[in-house]
Motif scaffolding. Structure first.
Motif, PDB file in Angstrom:
ATOM      1  N   ASP A 261       0.832  -1.205   0.000  1.00  0.00           N
ATOM      2  CA  ASP A 261       0.000   0.000   0.000  1.00  0.00           C
ATOM      3  C   ASP A 261       0.867   1.256   0.000  1.00  0.00           C
ATOM      4  O   ASP A 261       0.544   2.243  -0.677  1.00  0.00           O
ATOM      5  N   LEU A 262       1.966   1.189   0.744  1.00  0.00           N
ATOM      6  CA  LEU A 262       2.869   2.339   0.799  1.00  0.00           C
ATOM      7  C   LEU A 262       3.580   2.555  -0.529  1.00  0.00           C
ATOM      8  O   LEU A 262       4.040   3.664  -0.817  1.00  0.00           O
ATOM      9  N   GLN A 263       3.633   1.508  -1.339  1.00  0.00           N
ATOM     10  CA  GLN A 263       4.299   1.595  -2.636  1.00  0.00           C
ATOM     11  C   GLN A 263       3.310   1.819  -3.781  1.00  0.00           C
ATOM     12  O   GLN A 263       3.710   1.891  -4.942  1.00  0.00           O
ATOM     13  N   THR A 264       2.018   1.932  -3.436  1.00  0.00           N
ATOM     14  CA  THR A 264       0.986   2.186  -4.444  1.00  0.00           C
ATOM     15  C   THR A 264       0.823   3.691  -4.624  1.00  0.00           C
ATOM     16  O   THR A 264       0.445   4.398  -3.693  1.00  0.00           O
ATOM     17  N   ASP A 265       1.109   4.166  -5.809  1.00  0.00           N
ATOM     18  CA  ASP A 265       1.086   5.609  -6.027  1.00  0.00           C
ATOM     19  C   ASP A 265      -0.337   6.122  -6.218  1.00  0.00           C
ATOM     20  O   ASP A 265      -1.094   5.616  -7.046  1.00  0.00           O
ATOM     21  N   THR A 266      -0.692   7.088  -5.401  1.00  0.00           N
ATOM     22  CA  THR A 266      -1.927   7.867  -5.579  1.00  0.00           C
ATOM     23  C   THR A 266      -1.561   9.311  -5.258  1.00  0.00           C
ATOM     24  O   THR A 266      -0.505   9.572  -4.668  1.00  0.00           O
ATOM     25  N   PRO A 267      -2.407  10.263  -5.625  1.00  0.00           N
ATOM     26  CA  PRO A 267      -2.109  11.656  -5.286  1.00  0.00           C
ATOM     27  C   PRO A 267      -1.987  11.899  -3.784  1.00  0.00           C
ATOM     28  O   PRO A 267      -1.435  12.928  -3.368  1.00  0.00           O
ATOM     29  N   TRP A 268      -2.497  10.963  -2.958  1.00  0.00           N
ATOM     30  CA  TRP A 268      -2.479  11.153  -1.506  1.00  0.00           C
ATOM     31  C   TRP A 268      -1.392  10.317  -0.824  1.00  0.00           C
ATOM     32  O   TRP A 268      -1.343  10.279   0.402  1.00  0.00           O
ATOM     33  N   ARG A 273       5.113  11.010  -2.632  1.00  0.00           N
ATOM     34  CA  ARG A 273       4.990  12.371  -3.157  1.00  0.00           C
ATOM     35  C   ARG A 273       5.286  13.395  -2.068  1.00  0.00           C
ATOM     36  O   ARG A 273       4.902  13.215  -0.911  1.00  0.00           O
ATOM     37  N   GLY A 274       5.967  14.459  -2.456  1.00  0.00           N
ATOM     38  CA  GLY A 274       6.332  15.484  -1.492  1.00  0.00           C
ATOM     39  C   GLY A 274       5.219  16.483  -1.264  1.00  0.00           C
ATOM     40  O   GLY A 274       4.251  16.572  -2.023  1.00  0.00           O
ATOM     41  N   GLY A 275       5.344  17.239  -0.191  1.00  0.00           N
ATOM     42  CA  GLY A 275       4.393  18.290   0.109  1.00  0.00           C
ATOM     43  C   GLY A 275       3.054  17.774   0.601  1.00  0.00           C
ATOM     44  O   GLY A 275       2.889  16.594   0.939  1.00  0.00           O
ATOM     45  N   LEU A 276       2.095  18.671   0.644  1.00  0.00           N
ATOM     46  CA  LEU A 276       0.749  18.315   1.082  1.00  0.00           C
ATOM     47  C   LEU A 276       0.017  17.529  -0.001  1.00  0.00           C
ATOM     48  O   LEU A 276       0.277  17.724  -1.191  1.00  0.00           O
ATOM     49  N   PRO A 277      -0.918  16.656   0.388  1.00  0.00           N
ATOM     50  CA  PRO A 277      -1.756  16.002  -0.620  1.00  0.00           C
ATOM     51  C   PRO A 277      -2.656  17.045  -1.289  1.00  0.00           C
ATOM     52  O   PRO A 277      -2.793  18.173  -0.801  1.00  0.00           O
ATOM     53  N   PRO A 278      -3.313  16.700  -2.386  1.00  0.00           N
ATOM     54  CA  PRO A 278      -4.070  17.702  -3.156  1.00  0.00           C
ATOM     55  C   PRO A 278      -5.361  18.173  -2.492  1.00  0.00           C
ATOM     56  O   PRO A 278      -5.862  19.244  -2.829  1.00  0.00           O
ATOM     57  N   THR A 279      -5.898  17.374  -1.568  1.00  0.00           N
ATOM     58  CA  THR A 279      -7.154  17.738  -0.915  1.00  0.00           C
ATOM     59  C   THR A 279      -7.091  17.327   0.553  1.00  0.00           C
ATOM     60  O   THR A 279      -6.234  16.528   0.955  1.00  0.00           O
TER      61      THR A 279
END
Length: 339
Positions: A261-268, A273-279
Motif C-alpha cells: 500500500d505504501l508503494q501504491t502511487d496515488t495523489p495522496w 509524493r512530497g508536500g501536502l496532498p491535493p485535498t
C-alpha cells in the motif's frame, strides 16, 4: 315586564358564564389524537382559519370552528408561525396554540463526527430521520454543484458538529449549513495563523488540519503533531502520514496498511509524493484547525504511537528508531505514523 327582562338577563348571564367556564375547561383538556404523535405542517401564508382546518384534518379530535374560535379569542391568531410541528398525546388547545405561536417546530438531529470523510457524511445523512434525501443517487460532483460549488472537491469542506433540523428539511440544506460553518471556522483560523507558517492559503491549512485530525490520538499532542508536519514541510521532507495513504486507497483499504500500500502511487501517497496532498482527507474540528495554523514551538520531525493514544516525539531518526523499538515491538504497521 321589568321582572321578565331581569330574568332573561340573568339567564343570558348564566349561559355566558357557563360557556366561558366550559371554554376554559376545554382549552386545558388533552386533545384526542389518532396516534401517539401527529405531524402538522403549517405552510407560509396559511390563514388562522386554514390552520384550524389543517389541525382538524390531521385527525385531531377538535372541530375546526372551535379551534379557530379559540385562536381568535386568544388574540394570538395572527402570531402563529409556519413550520413543521409534532403533536404528542397530552397536548391541550392551550399548549397547542403556545407551540404554534412560539414556533416550537419538531426537530431532529444528526452528528457529523470529527475525522469523518465525505463518504461517511453522506451515509449518516442518508440514515437521518425525517431528512429529505435530495443527494441520494447523485455523484459527489453533482452534490457540490447543488451546493453552488461546482468543481470543488467535497472532502473536508463541512464542519463536524451536531446539526438540528426541522422534519422535512433537506440534506442539501444541512450540508449548506455545515459548509458555511467550515468556511467561518477556517477563515477565523487563517486570520489567527502564526507568522512564517509554510502554508500559502487557507486551503493548505485545511488540508494540514485534516491530517492532524486523523493523526491525533490525544488532544494534548495535537499542536505537537502539527509541528512535526510543519517542520517537515519547511525541511522539504515527505510527510509520510499513513491516514493520507489510506485515504488514497479508498475502498481498496482492507483495514490493515501493508507494505504494498505504501508503494501504491496515488495523489495522496505522502510516502511517494512530497508536500501536502491535493485535498483534505477528513473533516477537521476547531482544535485541529487551530493546531494547523498555530503549531507547537518544537524541533520534532518524527512521532510514534505509544499504544495508549499518546505519541512519542523525536528530533532525529536515530531517536525515532529507538522509540519505534520501544513502543512498537511486534511490528504493527498500522502505527507507523510520523516515520
Amino acid at each position: 315586564m321589568r321582572r321578565f327582562f331581569l330574568k332573561l338577563f340573568l339567564l343570558a348571564a348564566v349561559l355566558v358564564l357557563g360557556a366561558g367556564a366550559a371554554g376554559l375547561w376545554w382549552v386545558n383538556q388533552p386533545l384526542k389524537l389518532p396516534a401517539p404523535a401527529v405531524d402538522l405542517s403549517v405552510e407560509p401564508g396559511t390563514t388562522p382559519r386554514g390552520i384550524a382546518q389543517a389541525i382538524s384534518d390531521a385527525g385531531v379530535g377538535a372541530p375546526a370552528p372551535l379551534l379557530y374560535g379559540w385562536f381568535r379569542f386568544s388574540g394570538q391568531a395572527r402570531q402563529i408561525r409556519a413550520g413543521s410541528y409534532e403533536l404528542e398525546r397530552g397536548v391541550t388547545p392551550r399548549l397547542l396554540l403556545n407551540m404554534l405561536v412560539r414556533g416550537e417546530e419538531a426537530t431532529r438531529s444528526v452528528v457529523l463526527v470529527e475525522g469523518w470523510n465525505f463518504r461517511q457524511v453522506r451515509a449518516a445523512l442518508a440514515k437521518a430521520d425525517q431528512l429529505k434525501p435530495e443527494t441520494v443517487g447523485r455523484t459527489d460532483e453533482e452534490v457540490m454543484a447543488l451546493l453552488g460549488k461546482p468543481g470543488l472537491h467535497p472532502e473536508g469542506r463541512f464542519f463536524p458538529d451536531t446539526y438540528t433540523y426541522s422534519k422535512g428539511s433537506t440534506d442539501v440544506a444541512l450540508l449548506q449549513r455545515a459548509m458555511r460553518a467550515m468556511d467561518k471556522r477556517l477563515d477565523a483560523a487563517w486570520a489567527a495563523r502564526a507568522s512564517s507558517l509554510p502554508l500559502k492559503t487557507p486551503d493548505e491549512a485545511l488540508i494540514l488540519a485534516s491530517i492532524v485530525e486523523k493523526e491525533t490520538g490525544k488532544a494534548n499532542d495535537r499542536a505537537e503533531i502539527a509541528a512535526v508536519f510543519v517542520n517537515r514541510l519547511r525541511a522539504g521532507m515527505p510527510l509520510q502520514t499513513d491516514p493520507s495513504v489510506i485515504y488514497g486507497l479508498g475502498t481498496r483499504f482492507d483495514g490493515n496498511l501493508h507494505k504494498k500500500d505504501l508503494q501504491t502511487d496515488t495523489p495522496w501517497n505522502t510516502y511517494l509524493r512530497g508536500g501536502l496532498p491535493p485535498t483534505p482527507i477528513s473533516m477537521p474540528g476547531k482544535a485541529a484547525l487551530l493546531a494547523a495554523v498555530q503549531p507547537a514551538q518544537s524541533s520534532s520531525l518524527y512521532f510514534v504511537s505509544r499504544g495508549d493514544g499518546s505519541s512519542q516525539f523525536s528530533n532525529s531518526l536515530d531517536e525515532h528508531n529507538r522509540a519505534v523499538n520501544r513502543y512498537q515491538r511486534g511490528g504493527d504497521p498500522s502505527q507507523r505514523s510520523g516515520q
